[in-house]
Scaffold this active site. Structure first.
Site, PDB file in Angstrom:
ATOM      1  N   SER A 261       0.839  -1.191   0.000  1.00 52.77           N
ATOM      2  CA  SER A 261       0.000   0.000   0.000  1.00 52.77           C
ATOM      3  C   SER A 261       0.880   1.249   0.000  1.00 52.77           C
ATOM      4  O   SER A 261       1.690   1.426  -0.897  1.00 52.77           O
ATOM      5  CB  SER A 261      -0.961  -0.043   1.192  1.00 52.77           C
ATOM      6  OG  SER A 261      -1.967   0.923   1.061  1.00 52.77           O
ATOM      7  N   LYS A 265       4.209   2.150  -2.324  1.00 52.72           N
ATOM      8  CA  LYS A 265       4.606   3.384  -3.012  1.00 52.72           C
ATOM      9  C   LYS A 265       6.031   3.737  -2.610  1.00 52.72           C
ATOM     10  O   LYS A 265       6.871   4.104  -3.438  1.00 52.72           O
ATOM     11  CB  LYS A 265       3.652   4.527  -2.645  1.00 52.72           C
ATOM     12  CG  LYS A 265       2.169   4.268  -2.872  1.00 52.72           C
ATOM     13  CD  LYS A 265       1.338   5.467  -2.412  1.00 52.72           C
ATOM     14  CE  LYS A 265      -0.098   5.116  -2.060  1.00 52.72           C
ATOM     15  NZ  LYS A 265      -0.872   4.550  -3.142  1.00 52.72           N
ATOM     16  N   TRP A 352      -9.874  -0.093  -5.986  1.00 53.36           N
ATOM     17  CA  TRP A 352      -9.373   1.233  -5.615  1.00 53.36           C
ATOM     18  C   TRP A 352      -7.936   1.428  -6.119  1.00 53.36           C
ATOM     19  O   TRP A 352      -7.547   2.525  -6.507  1.00 53.36           O
ATOM     20  CB  TRP A 352      -9.429   1.345  -4.094  1.00 53.36           C
ATOM     21  CG  TRP A 352      -9.027   2.642  -3.477  1.00 53.36           C
ATOM     22  CD1 TRP A 352      -7.902   2.876  -2.750  1.00 53.36           C
ATOM     23  CD2 TRP A 352      -9.768   3.871  -3.457  1.00 53.36           C
ATOM     24  NE1 TRP A 352      -7.886   4.167  -2.293  1.00 53.36           N
ATOM     25  CE2 TRP A 352      -9.024   4.808  -2.710  1.00 53.36           C
ATOM     26  CE3 TRP A 352     -10.983   4.271  -4.003  1.00 53.36           C
ATOM     27  CZ2 TRP A 352      -9.443   6.118  -2.489  1.00 53.36           C
ATOM     28  CZ3 TRP A 352     -11.416   5.574  -3.794  1.00 53.36           C
ATOM     29  CH2 TRP A 352     -10.653   6.486  -3.042  1.00 53.36           C
ATOM     30  N   HIS A 403      -7.189  -6.039  -0.245  1.00 51.73           N
ATOM     31  CA  HIS A 403      -6.024  -5.170  -0.145  1.00 51.73           C
ATOM     32  C   HIS A 403      -5.205  -5.593   1.071  1.00 51.73           C
ATOM     33  O   HIS A 403      -5.545  -5.283   2.210  1.00 51.73           O
ATOM     34  CB  HIS A 403      -6.517  -3.722  -0.004  1.00 51.73           C
ATOM     35  CG  HIS A 403      -5.437  -2.694   0.061  1.00 51.73           C
ATOM     36  ND1 HIS A 403      -4.797  -2.223  -1.065  1.00 51.73           N
ATOM     37  CD2 HIS A 403      -4.890  -2.020   1.118  1.00 51.73           C
ATOM     38  CE1 HIS A 403      -3.912  -1.303  -0.713  1.00 51.73           C
ATOM     39  NE2 HIS A 403      -3.939  -1.173   0.617  1.00 51.73           N
TER      40      HIS A 403
END
Length: 423
Positions: A261, A265, A352, A403
């Site tokens: 998540s 990044k 998402w 997720h």
């Protein structure tokens, strides 16, 4: 039928016409299918419509990863290294993640606890405190490290940027988590380490400054292109690499960085800057991670800046409603990692994070790996669920579930690392 529809998506400049977009409404895996009916195509969040409809993805053209700002086409590795790579790195610093300070005064490592027979004798535990100084101020943060005892040489290692509960990486192993399955990694011959992101920059918009930024680099807070939380987390990962260089039990040339998540990044941005990381894994990283911004699918630049603007520099806010003027997109971030192996993931219940946009980002980073002559075995169309791409410089899987970072992910990370580290 779905694969045939997906093949309409041109993988180069990615300019879509309306017929193509309408044809891709029920893209496999990116929507939940029940009796052939597509799932909800839009949602609302923070006053904005969230698009989950491939047919509503706008026409867009990605900036050319091999074309300099002066219009020169990059055709060699030398030109990439000397011209385009530094240029792209500077563009991401200026417009997205912020510029990381070039130096600081000093860094010190202290092993505060050891257990040579951890995990019932399978591993050597080291708890390390890393302390950095700058301008008379210091910041310390802990690192947990397990090293396999059954080895004849320094161990390759995985380093996790832990952005979940700190108990996930419990050094006592009283609590164990599939988010960081340390025992499984040790059993496969790898060392495994972790630090918690909040120890260097709290993950809150009202306190992210506390820690590294206020203590070591307060001047950065006054700059529109100064790094924020993600930049700090990436900076901390590099300090762990500084420590690994001093530890004779770690194979410094075989360290893989892992993040999920926001941590995913960070892992991409960290590896783009710090070429000492031999490999990078990014789980479900979505917007401003592995997913293309120009698709406007799922979380957008506007939405991520509304919620988590403190992750990125101030300049990034300019593109919340003008993504096409952004001089970079996320395929370029993947390209900055070349020729080192990179592996990203997505999950079926995580629209998402735009799984298809993440896959397209990898496809469009391939041009840089091609320059290096690295084998990239990505299919033209997005692979099916639970069909990992392992024997490739760019790896990927799209798994069942939510997720998260779990054992399925780690199992394939190990397979990918085994392939590239020749283990």
């Amino acid at each position: 039928m779905i694969n045939r529809l997906k093949s309409f998506a041109h993988q180069g400049t990615l300019r879509f016409n309306n017929q193509m977009k309408k044809a891709l409404v029920c893209l496999i895996g990116l929507v939940s299918l029940s009796a052939g009916v597509c799932a909800q195509k839009t949602d609302r969040f923070m006053g904005e419509i969230v698009n989950y409809d491939e047919g509503a993805v706008p026409a867009y053209t990605l900036p050319d990863i091999l074309l300099t700002t002066k219009g020169k086409k990059i055709k060699t590795v030398s030109a990439w290294k000397k011209q385009r790579r530094p240029e792209l790195l500077a563009l991401f610093e200026e417009h997205v993640y912020g510029k990381t300070p070039d130096s600081f005064d000093s860094v010190k490592f202290m092993v505060t606890n050891e257990n040579a027979v951890a995990m019932a004798g399978k591993a050597h535990l080291k708890e390390v405190t890393i302390t950095a100084w700058n301008h008379g101020h210091s910041v310390s943060f802990p690192v947990v490290l397990f090293i396999p005892n059954k080895r004849t040489k320094p161990a390759p290692a995985f380093l996790l940027i832990n952005n979940r509960n700190s108990r996930n990486t419990d050094p006592a192993r009283v609590e164990k988590s599939t988010f960081w399955p340390a025992e499984m990694v040790i059993d496969n011959g790898y060392a495994i380490a972790a630090f918690h992101h909040s120890d260097v920059a709290p993950d809150r918009k009202d306190s992210y400054q506390n820690g590294v930024l206020k203590q070591l680099f307060p001047e950065v807070l006054e700059k529109d292109n100064g790094m924020k939380a993600i930049g700090v987390w990436a900076w901390a990962a590099s300090r762990v690499m500084d420590y690994f260089k001093t530890d004779k039990d770690i194979d410094f040339n075989k360290v893989a960085l892992v993040g999920h998540s926001r941590g995913g990044k960070t892992s991409l941005w960290s590896a783009a800057q710090d070429q000492r990381f031999a490999m990078v894994f990014s789980s479900c990283s979505g917007s401003t991670g592995a997913s293309l911004a120009r698709r406007k699918y799922g979380e957008t630049i506007s939405l991520i800046n509304k919620q988590f603007g403190y992750w990125f520099n101030n300049n990034y806010k300019k593109y919340s409603n003008d993504v096409n003027s952004l001089p970079v997109d996320q395929h370029m971030l993947i390209g900055l990692i070349a020729p080192r192996p990179v592996y990203t993931t997505n999950a079926t219940e995580d629209r998402w994070a735009d799984p298809y946009g993440s896959f397209l980002s990898l496809r469009n980073a391939k041009a840089v790996y091609d320059l290096y002559g690295e084998k990239v075995a990505l299919p033209k169309n997005m692979p099916g669920v639970n069909m990992p791409i392992i024997h490739s410089a760019i790896g990927y899987h799209f798994r069942e579930g939510k997720h998260d970072l779990n054992v399925y992910d780690w199992t394939n990370f190990i397979r990918f690392a085994n392939h590239h580290f020749n283990l």
